[in-house]
Design a protein around this motif. Structure first.
Motif, PDB file in Angstrom:
ATOM      1  N   ALA A   1       0.829  -1.213   0.000  1.00  0.00           N
ATOM      2  CA  ALA A   1       0.000   0.000   0.000  1.00  0.00           C
ATOM      3  C   ALA A   1       0.860   1.258   0.000  1.00  0.00           C
ATOM      4  O   ALA A   1       0.433   2.303  -0.515  1.00  0.00           O
ATOM      5  CB  ALA A   1      -0.916  -0.007   1.225  1.00  0.00           C
ATOM      6  N   TYR A   2       2.065   1.182   0.541  1.00  0.00           N
ATOM      7  CA  TYR A   2       2.969   2.341   0.524  1.00  0.00           C
ATOM      8  C   TYR A   2       3.542   2.594  -0.871  1.00  0.00           C
ATOM      9  O   TYR A   2       4.117   3.658  -1.119  1.00  0.00           O
ATOM     10  CB  TYR A   2       4.110   2.131   1.509  1.00  0.00           C
ATOM     11  N   GLU A   3       3.365   1.637  -1.781  1.00  0.00           N
ATOM     12  CA  GLU A   3       3.900   1.774  -3.129  1.00  0.00           C
ATOM     13  C   GLU A   3       2.822   1.884  -4.208  1.00  0.00           C
ATOM     14  O   GLU A   3       3.090   2.389  -5.292  1.00  0.00           O
ATOM     15  CB  GLU A   3       4.791   0.554  -3.456  1.00  0.00           C
ATOM     16  N   GLN A   4       1.623   1.406  -3.907  1.00  0.00           N
ATOM     17  CA  GLN A   4       0.561   1.321  -4.915  1.00  0.00           C
ATOM     18  C   GLN A   4      -0.653   2.142  -4.471  1.00  0.00           C
ATOM     19  O   GLN A   4      -1.276   1.845  -3.454  1.00  0.00           O
ATOM     20  CB  GLN A   4       0.155  -0.136  -5.133  1.00  0.00           C
ATOM     21  N   LEU A   5      -0.988   3.148  -5.265  1.00  0.00           N
ATOM     22  CA  LEU A   5      -2.021   4.096  -4.885  1.00  0.00           C
ATOM     23  C   LEU A   5      -3.392   3.442  -4.739  1.00  0.00           C
ATOM     24  O   LEU A   5      -4.150   3.758  -3.819  1.00  0.00           O
ATOM     25  CB  LEU A   5      -2.086   5.220  -5.926  1.00  0.00           C
ATOM     26  N   ASN A   6      -3.728   2.524  -5.659  1.00  0.00           N
ATOM     27  CA  ASN A   6      -5.050   1.891  -5.594  1.00  0.00           C
ATOM     28  C   ASN A   6      -5.231   1.106  -4.295  1.00  0.00           C
ATOM     29  O   ASN A   6      -6.286   1.175  -3.655  1.00  0.00           O
ATOM     30  CB  ASN A   6      -5.283   0.982  -6.803  1.00  0.00           C
ATOM     31  N   LEU A   7      -4.200   0.384  -3.870  1.00  0.00           N
ATOM     32  CA  LEU A   7      -4.286  -0.384  -2.626  1.00  0.00           C
ATOM     33  C   LEU A   7      -4.281   0.544  -1.411  1.00  0.00           C
ATOM     34  O   LEU A   7      -4.994   0.293  -0.436  1.00  0.00           O
ATOM     35  CB  LEU A   7      -3.138  -1.388  -2.549  1.00  0.00           C
ATOM     36  N   LEU A   8      -3.489   1.602  -1.467  1.00  0.00           N
ATOM     37  CA  LEU A   8      -3.470   2.558  -0.361  1.00  0.00           C
ATOM     38  C   LEU A   8      -4.860   3.126  -0.124  1.00  0.00           C
ATOM     39  O   LEU A   8      -5.347   3.159   1.021  1.00  0.00           O
ATOM     40  CB  LEU A   8      -2.491   3.694  -0.661  1.00  0.00           C
ATOM     41  N   TYR A   9      -5.517   3.564  -1.183  1.00  0.00           N
ATOM     42  CA  TYR A   9      -6.864   4.121  -1.037  1.00  0.00           C
ATOM     43  C   TYR A   9      -7.840   3.086  -0.474  1.00  0.00           C
ATOM     44  O   TYR A   9      -8.698   3.405   0.357  1.00  0.00           O
ATOM     45  CB  TYR A   9      -7.375   4.621  -2.383  1.00  0.00           C
ATOM     46  N   ALA A  10      -7.734   1.825  -0.953  1.00  0.00           N
ATOM     47  CA  ALA A  10      -8.645   0.785  -0.473  1.00  0.00           C
ATOM     48  C   ALA A  10      -8.452   0.531   1.017  1.00  0.00           C
ATOM     49  O   ALA A  10      -9.423   0.371   1.773  1.00  0.00           O
ATOM     50  CB  ALA A  10      -8.434  -0.499  -1.266  1.00  0.00           C
ATOM     51  N   VAL A  11      -7.199   0.484   1.465  1.00  0.00           N
ATOM     52  CA  VAL A  11      -6.904   0.279   2.892  1.00  0.00           C
ATOM     53  C   VAL A  11      -7.435   1.452   3.716  1.00  0.00           C
ATOM     54  O   VAL A  11      -8.044   1.256   4.776  1.00  0.00           O
ATOM     55  CB  VAL A  11      -5.385   0.099   3.109  1.00  0.00           C
ATOM     56  N   LEU A  12      -7.223   2.672   3.228  1.00  0.00           N
ATOM     57  CA  LEU A  12      -7.701   3.846   3.952  1.00  0.00           C
ATOM     58  C   LEU A  12      -9.226   3.859   4.028  1.00  0.00           C
ATOM     59  O   LEU A  12      -9.808   4.245   5.051  1.00  0.00           O
ATOM     60  CB  LEU A  12      -7.196   5.126   3.274  1.00  0.00           C
ATOM     61  N   ALA A  13      -9.878   3.426   2.957  1.00  0.00           N
ATOM     62  CA  ALA A  13     -11.345   3.386   2.950  1.00  0.00           C
ATOM     63  C   ALA A  13     -11.874   2.395   3.972  1.00  0.00           C
ATOM     64  O   ALA A  13     -12.778   2.705   4.762  1.00  0.00           O
ATOM     65  CB  ALA A  13     -11.850   3.019   1.551  1.00  0.00           C
ATOM     66  N   LEU A  14     -11.316   1.179   3.975  1.00  0.00           N
ATOM     67  CA  LEU A  14     -11.759   0.162   4.923  1.00  0.00           C
ATOM     68  C   LEU A  14     -11.500   0.609   6.356  1.00  0.00           C
ATOM     69  O   LEU A  14     -12.355   0.466   7.236  1.00  0.00           O
ATOM     70  CB  LEU A  14     -11.033  -1.157   4.644  1.00  0.00           C
ATOM     71  N   SER A  15     -10.316   1.161   6.594  1.00  0.00           N
ATOM     72  CA  SER A  15      -9.955   1.582   7.939  1.00  0.00           C
ATOM     73  C   SER A  15     -10.845   2.735   8.412  1.00  0.00           C
ATOM     74  O   SER A  15     -11.277   2.764   9.577  1.00  0.00           O
ATOM     75  CB  SER A  15      -8.484   2.016   7.969  1.00  0.00           C
ATOM     76  N   ALA A  16     -11.147   3.685   7.528  1.00  0.00           N
ATOM     77  CA  ALA A  16     -12.015   4.807   7.897  1.00  0.00           C
ATOM     78  C   ALA A  16     -13.415   4.310   8.228  1.00  0.00           C
ATOM     79  O   ALA A  16     -14.057   4.791   9.172  1.00  0.00           O
ATOM     80  CB  ALA A  16     -12.058   5.832   6.761  1.00  0.00           C
TER      81      ALA A  16
END
Length: 515
Positions: free
Chosen positions: A169-184
């Motif tokens: 997620a620190y390297e791939q924007l699509n995964l970063l956004y997905a992790v942030l969405a789930l966590s939020a």
């Protein structure tokens, strides 16, 4: 003009609240739908002049608007977007229509070109990661969500979601956004913070879908890295987990079809090896999610048996620790669902269908969990495997005869096997979190009040332990039980739970993920 006239065409057709964002509704994006756009006579006048957003600035930054193409949507509080210069509709990014097979040869039909005036992916990664909000949400994912994504006796650095998802997620924007969405979404519900789960989570999820489409395009064009490819599979899994936590109905189940298409294009069934542990891990989980989706509708089964065999032969015992069901049983139920899919499409005669299902049921009855390898030495795993075995037996019998009375001995016996197996799993054990599907299958065929009450209690224990609810099982069970209560006294025929998985507003069944 009144709010009732300002919704996009898709939201109007579905009789739901629209966020009125231009050029496409963010509510539609977050639900994985094609936004129908707006009639030209509709005008939008900036920030709401009344309600919770009165005298407040739009809850979105300038950079956010440039990426998402519209202001942040809030499902329950309407936030009209500022009027854009162009009303042209843009196709939904990366969302694959579940009724139409995805064609990797024509990716432009489902993928947005990169939006004008947006920063590069690298700049956007740095900008997002440097925010205090992202730091908080990633920490929450690491400490509170990762431990519940795998049944391990001790939370440790060996958790594959920490090993694979967070670094990627620190390297791939699509995964970063997905992790942030789930966590939020998760943190918002824990804190009863509507802004987090109704606004921040929806915004990040829309961004994740957009970025996912761009990454899929990159993979399909052949100009990709292993990180690009794996981030697609990981992002799909995180989006599906978000759906499971939110409603249990997947708005992004069609992405499973996209994952299968990528596997076919890259010939992964032939080229994958045990050395590609991260890729195998993500795809193995998607194989199980595909089977879970097909429980309500075998026609939705997507992965091929060839790819399943390949992946499950390469998976290590983390597969069982994440999904619960032993791989032997996974392959048997997958073959059963494949058979049902072929029969429903007219590719298989009834005699062959019947004989194949009966033979598969025989294999399930003969399967011996005591001879199986499990992730750790706990004897509870035998009970876990037995619960899944009988959940699959129940589904197989219902494929042969959905109307068979639940009072029939073979149905009743499997229900009791599941309930007795779950009774062997303490509420303090992480393995109890794997029991949602078996409990649901037992509950759907439970006739006694005490059995139903026990199912509810254990499902509530799971929800309390994981703090990640899935409303779908109880919602479906309540519909089944209510319909049974309405039956005539002499009518003992079954009330199939699958009949309540249909969406009355569409021509296909919803993607229920009871897991």
């Amino acid at each position: 003009m009144g709010h009732s006239d300002a919704a996009c065409l898709t939201c109007r057709q579905k009789s739901r609240r629209c966020d009125r964002a231009r050029p496409m509704c963010k509510r539609c994006i977050s639900k994985g739908l094609q936004c129908g756009g707006y009639p030209e006579k509709f005008r939008f006048c900036g920030i709401a002049s009344r309600g919770k957003w009165k005298n407040h600035k739009a809850p979105i930054s300038k950079d956010d608007a440039s990426i998402a193409g519209a202001d942040l949507s809030v499902e329950k509080s309407v936030v009209p977007a500022q009027e854009l210069q162009s009303d042209a509709q843009i196709p939904l990014t990366g969302v694959l229509d579940s009724t139409t097979p995805w064609n990797p040869e024509t990716p432009d039909s489902v993928i947005l070109p990169s939006q004008r005036n947006t920063p590069s992916e690298e700049s956007e990664l740095k900008r997002t990661l440097s925010s205090k909000e992202a730091e908080t949400l990633i920490t929450h994912y690491d400490r509170f969500i990762c431990p519940h994504q795998i049944a391990q006796p001790v939370d440790s650095g060996e958790n594959p979601y920490r090993l694979y998802v967070i670094p990627l997620a620190y390297e791939q924007l699509n995964l970063l956004y997905a992790v942030l969405a789930l966590s939020a979404f998760h943190l918002g519900h824990l804190k009863s913070d509507k802004h987090l789960y109704e606004s921040v989570a929806v915004n990040y999820r829309a961004k994740a879908i957009n970025a996912l489409g761009i990454t899929i395009h990159k993979v399909c064009s052949g100009d990709f890295t292993g990180d690009d490819r794996d981030s697609v599979f990981a992002t799909i899994q995180i989006l599906l987990l978000h759906d499971i936590c939110e409603t249990g109905i997947s708005a992004h189940g069609a992405h499973i079809s996209g994952a299968m298409s990528i596997c076919s294009q890259l010939k992964l069934a032939q080229t994958l090896s045990v050395d590609q542990e991260r890729t195998v891990f993500f795809l193995g989980n998607l194989v199980w999610l595909d089977i879970i989706r097909a429980f309500s509708s075998p026609e939705r089964l997507c992965f091929t048996q060839e790819l399943r065999l390949k992946l499950l032969s390469l998976c290590n015992l983390r597969f069982e620790a994440v999904n619960g069901c032993p791989r032997d049983i996974v392959l048997i139920i997958a073959a059963i669902l494949e058979c049902a899919k072929a029969y429903s499409s007219g590719k298989l005669e009834y005699t062959e269908f019947y004989n194949t299902i009966r033979e598969s049921i025989r294999k399930l009855y003969l399967w011996d969990g005591s001879r199986c390898f499990f992730p750790d030495e706990s004897t509870i795993w035998v009970s876990v495997s037995n619960a899944f075995r009988h959940a699959c037996i129940l589904r197989a019998w219902r494929l042969l005869d959905p109307s068979e009375p639940p009072s029939e001995p073979r149905i009743r016996d499997s229900v009791l096997e599941i309930l007795d197996s779950v009774a062997n799993i303490p509420s303090t054990s992480p393995l109890i979190e794997l029991m949602v599907l078996p409990l649901f299958m037992a509950g759907a065929d439970s006739l006694s009040a005490h059995s139903r009450h026990y199912v509810i209690l254990r499902l509530e224990q799971i929800k309390g332990r994981s703090e990640m609810g899935n409303a779908a099982p109880l919602t479906l069970l309540e519909k089944v039980w209510h319909a049974r209560a309405e039956q005539a006294q002499h009518d003992t025929s079954n009330i199939p739970w699958m009949s309540f998985a249909s969406n009355s507003d569409s021509l296909h069944q919803d993607d229920y993920l009871i897991i």
